[in-house]
Scaffold this motif. Structure first.
Motif, short mmCIF file in Angstrom:
data_model
loop_
_atom_site.label_atom_id
_atom_site.label_comp_id
_atom_site.label_asym_id
_atom_site.label_seq_id
_atom_site.Cartn_x
_atom_site.Cartn_y
_atom_site.Cartn_z
N TYR A 171 0.91 -1.09 0.11
CA TYR A 171 0.01 -0.04 0.00
C TYR A 171 0.70 1.38 -0.03
O TYR A 171 0.51 2.14 -0.80
CB TYR A 171 -0.99 -0.12 1.41
N ALA A 173 3.81 1.78 -1.18
CA ALA A 173 4.57 1.95 -2.32
C ALA A 173 3.89 2.22 -3.68
O ALA A 173 3.80 3.08 -4.28
CB ALA A 173 5.51 0.74 -2.70
N THR A 174 2.40 1.54 -3.65
CA THR A 174 1.67 1.89 -4.74
C THR A 174 0.49 2.84 -4.40
O THR A 174 0.14 3.68 -5.41
CB THR A 174 0.88 0.37 -5.22
N GLU A 175 -0.15 2.93 -3.46
CA GLU A 175 -1.04 4.04 -3.17
C GLU A 175 -0.71 5.30 -2.68
O GLU A 175 -1.14 6.38 -3.30
CB GLU A 175 -2.10 3.34 -2.24
N LYS A 177 2.55 6.11 -2.99
CA LYS A 177 3.64 6.62 -3.86
C LYS A 177 4.97 7.00 -3.04
O LYS A 177 5.73 7.85 -3.48
CB LYS A 177 3.17 7.57 -4.67
N LYS A 179 8.69 6.61 -2.03
CA LYS A 179 9.73 5.87 -2.53
C LYS A 179 10.85 5.29 -1.35
O LYS A 179 11.35 4.42 -1.92
CB LYS A 179 10.50 7.07 -3.20
N ASN A 206 7.49 -3.26 -5.22
CA ASN A 206 7.07 -2.51 -5.72
C ASN A 206 7.64 -1.25 -5.96
O ASN A 206 7.02 -0.15 -6.29
CB ASN A 206 5.55 -2.09 -5.10
N GLY A 208 10.07 0.48 -4.15
CA GLY A 208 10.94 1.32 -3.13
C GLY A 208 11.98 0.95 -2.58
O GLY A 208 12.62 0.09 -3.04
N ASP A 236 10.22 8.54 3.34
CA ASP A 236 8.85 9.21 2.98
C ASP A 236 7.83 8.57 3.79
O ASP A 236 6.73 9.37 4.14
CB ASP A 236 8.37 8.53 1.53
#
Lengths: 390, 290
Positions: A171, A173-175, A177, A179, A206, A208, A236
């Motif tokens: 979540y 990494a993909t939602e 975003k 890094k 994914n 990161g 992040d």
């Protein structure tokens, strides 16, 4: 002769009396065996630092027991719920387990700590009494790490660390975003390391990258040293696998240091108390939890619990509730009340409908397949994002 | 980052120092480690919490009640748990064991009556910080440090400059001689327990403000105890020095070596001090460290 006769007679009377007593007590036992309630043990931390969960589980167990008994019990027999204090410590929990076995329990529900269940699991197999861990999440709870084989008598109601860490990592990494991430580990808890490992795997898969880890110890209270170090890494997101009381301290101290990096955490964050302790400091953070009170079917239980005890239930309450009904379901499928038959029936569970979602047991790991609920903290409220699988 | 870590260390160290000074007071007089000292601080924190939430009194009054209450509990603890043992001339070890018992009793008492939940005083002092050239100073920290410095200076004056302090010093140097020379030793012991309790109460409220309030929060006293040994058991200035030293060392080790090894360093320092300078940095020569 006369004297001797009296002695003989009194001896005879004594002997007769003893025989009578034994006969009465044995027949008494036999008679009452059919009406004696089924004893189900519960181990939780009733008095320690984390008593909030142990007590929530114990209260839910008593309430659910009354409910099952009112509806006719298990196979026509009433059940008796016996809570024992494990203090959240492995040694105390093992002692509690042994004491419950001595009292003749059918099975034991609890604990919510992997460290405790890892210690109890081999003993449960030795004594052939099924153990149903509630929200303990470590792999080693159900699988012997030395041999890779499942502990035949150890089960769990909730999901595993590996699973929830992957949900969070993916979540992030993909939602979100993100890094980069850094992890702040509680070195006293196994799950912190496991979750960092699996979060990292899913995060890296994914796209990161991990920038570092720091660690601390629950009970230290002051974490600014580590937070200062974390802030310098500029990640992040920060993975924070700690229990909620430490999460509250860490978040408040991070705010004091002027940090604005969102935290992400596992189900150990899950307590209605957390928002009161650190709601504003956790603004923007995410955590994942066992599917619990976001599910509409839990509402009647929630309301009954609040009405009976006057406090909010924890996810642990639902786990104990599901555990008791799961035992009922398995006994009914087995057609008898017996620890070994119960074990076999638990292992072959397919799609048992609990309030925390359906349970289907994987025979190789005894892990139930289910989903994880994700929550976003905004405006000092926990907002349900959705149910996820990795 | 170095300066920030020093600031972090001073903030933790000042709390250690405050608790350690109460420890030291009792040690200097009676020669035993009062393991229940941290739990008296916990009771103080709860008195303020109950006064604030159930009594609805303003927070400053809750603090005054907490300090007075902790002082009374401390004095009572002497009357209930320690005085008989002392009068029987039993080994010092007995006092320490009684203190452990008292510690468990107080923890469980609070757990049963108030409950095990983690509590806070709410938004009495909001989480805020002042930025000063890259360093962030917590408002609460500055306040805490200020209060602690004032309290410790006042304690120094009380012990060093007043008749009461003279009596305490006389009794701690030799109790029998002091009582022969007309010092009411039992009265002084009671007053020192009161004073230590007042410091514990203050520490409890500050801990509650900085962190959380819960029944086992008194366990921070273990670090304060190490601070006492490092600084010299029985010496109040030593306790303060020890507290600040340990706080800063923890922050620097945590920040620049490894946060996981932090406690290992603290205990290594303890062992080193015991080997090289058993009486501590500023301590008197002490033979029996019970």
């Amino acid at each position: 002769m006369c004297r001797k006769g009296i002695v003989c007679l009194s001896r005879l009377t004594c002997l007769l009396l003893i025989v009578c007593l034994v006969a009465v007590s044995v027949s008494g036992c036999k008679k009452s065996a059919t009406v004696e309630p089924i004893k189900i043990g519960f181990i939780g931390d009733l008095t320690g630092d984390t008593a909030i969960w142990g007590q929530a589980g114990s209260k839910a167990g008593q309430m659910t027991t009354d409910e099952i008994n009112a509806a006719g019990g298990i196979l026509g027999r009433q059940i008796q719920f016996i809570p024992m204090d494990g203090r959240g410590q492995a040694v105390d929990s093992v002692n509690a387990f042994n004491s419950l076995v001595d009292q003749g329990v059918l099975c034991v529900i609890g604990t919510n700590f992997s460290s405790c269940n890892k210690a109890i699991a081999p003993i449960a197999c030795q004594k052939k009494i099924p153990l149903l861990g509630t929200t303990c999440t470590n792999d080693a709870v159900t699988v012997d790490q030395a041999t890779g084989l499942v502990y035949p008598y150890s089960f769990r109601i909730g999901y595993t660390d590996e699973f929830q860490a992957q949900v969070l990592g993916k979540y992030a990494a993909t939602e979100l975003k993100a890094k980069t991430f850094a992890s702040f580990l509680d070195m006293t808890q196994d799950f912190a390391q496991t979750e960092t490992t699996w979060f990292n795997k899913a995060f890296v898969a994914n796209g990161g990258k991990m920038v570092g880890t720091v660690s601390g110890r629950s009970g230290d209270n002051d974490f600014r040293t580590q937070l200062t170090k974390l802030a310098a890494m500029k990640p992040d997101v920060i993975l924070l696998p700690w229990f909620y009381k430490d999460v509250a301290l860490i978040a408040n101290q991070a705010k004091e240091l002027g940090m604005k990096i969102p935290f992400m955490g596992p189900d150990s964050w899950d307590s209605p108390e957390l928002m009161g302790l650190a709601g504003p400091a956790l603004e923007g953070s995410y955590y994942c939890s066992q599917p619990a009170f976001a599910r509409p079917e839990t509402k009647p239980f929630h309301d009954a619990y609040v009405a009976k005890w006057g406090t909010e239930p924890e996810a642990e309450s639902l786990a104990v509730h599901d555990g008791l009904y799961w035992v009922k379901d398995a006994c009914e499928r087995a057609g008898k009340v017996d620890p070994v038959a119960l074990r076999d029936a638990l292992e072959s569970t397919v799609n048992f409908q609990g309030l925390m979602g359906p349970i289907t047991v994987d025979i190789k790991t005894h892990n139930p397949s289910k989903e994880a609920s994700l929550f976003h903290i905004t405006g000092s409220e926990r907002v349900f994002v959705g149910d996820f699988k990795p | 980052m170095f300066l920030q870590q020093v600031v972090n260390g001073l903030s933790v160290g000042s709390v250690y120092a405050l608790i350690a000074s109460g420890y030291s007071l009792i040690y200097s007089l009676l020669g035993f480690s009062n393991w229940a000292h941290g739990d008296i601080a916990m009771v103080g924190a709860y008195i303020a919490l109950i006064a604030q939430t159930s009594g609805h009194v303003p927070f400053w009054l809750a603090v005054v009640l907490a300090i007075a209450g902790a002082g009374c509990v401390s004095m009572l603890s002497d009357m209930v748990a320690y005085r008989r043992i002392r009068n029987n001339h039993s080994p010092k070890m007995f006092l320490m064991i009684a203190a452990m018992g008292l510690s468990i009793t107080l923890q469980n008492l609070i757990m049963v009556t108030v409950g095990p939940r983690f509590r806070t005083y709410g938004d009495v002092i909001p989480v805020r910080s002042i930025r000063l050239g890259g360093i962030s100073l917590g408002v609460l920290d500055l306040l805490t440090m200020g209060i602690i410095v004032v309290a410790l200076v006042a304690l120094g004056l009380l012990i060093g400059r007043t008749k009461f302090g003279l009596g305490v010093r006389a009794a701690s140097s030799n109790m029998v001689t002091a009582s022969v020379l007309g010092v009411d030793v039992n009265l002084y012991i009671r007053l020192v327990f009161l004073l230590a309790g007042v410091f514990a109460g203050m520490a409890g409220v500050l801990l509650g403000l900085k962190y959380n309030i819960y029944p086992t929060m008194g366990s921070i006293a273990l670090k304060a105890f190490i601070a006492c040994v490092v600084g010299g058991l029985g010496s109040v200035p030593g306790a303060i020095l020890g507290g600040v030293t340990i706080g800063v060392m923890e922050a620097l080790v945590g920040g620049f070596i490894s946060s996981g090894l932090r406690d290992a360093f603290t205990f290594a320092l303890l062992i080193a001090i015991l080997l090289v300078r058993p009486s501590g940095l500023l301590g008197k020569n002490i033979v029996d460290k019970a």
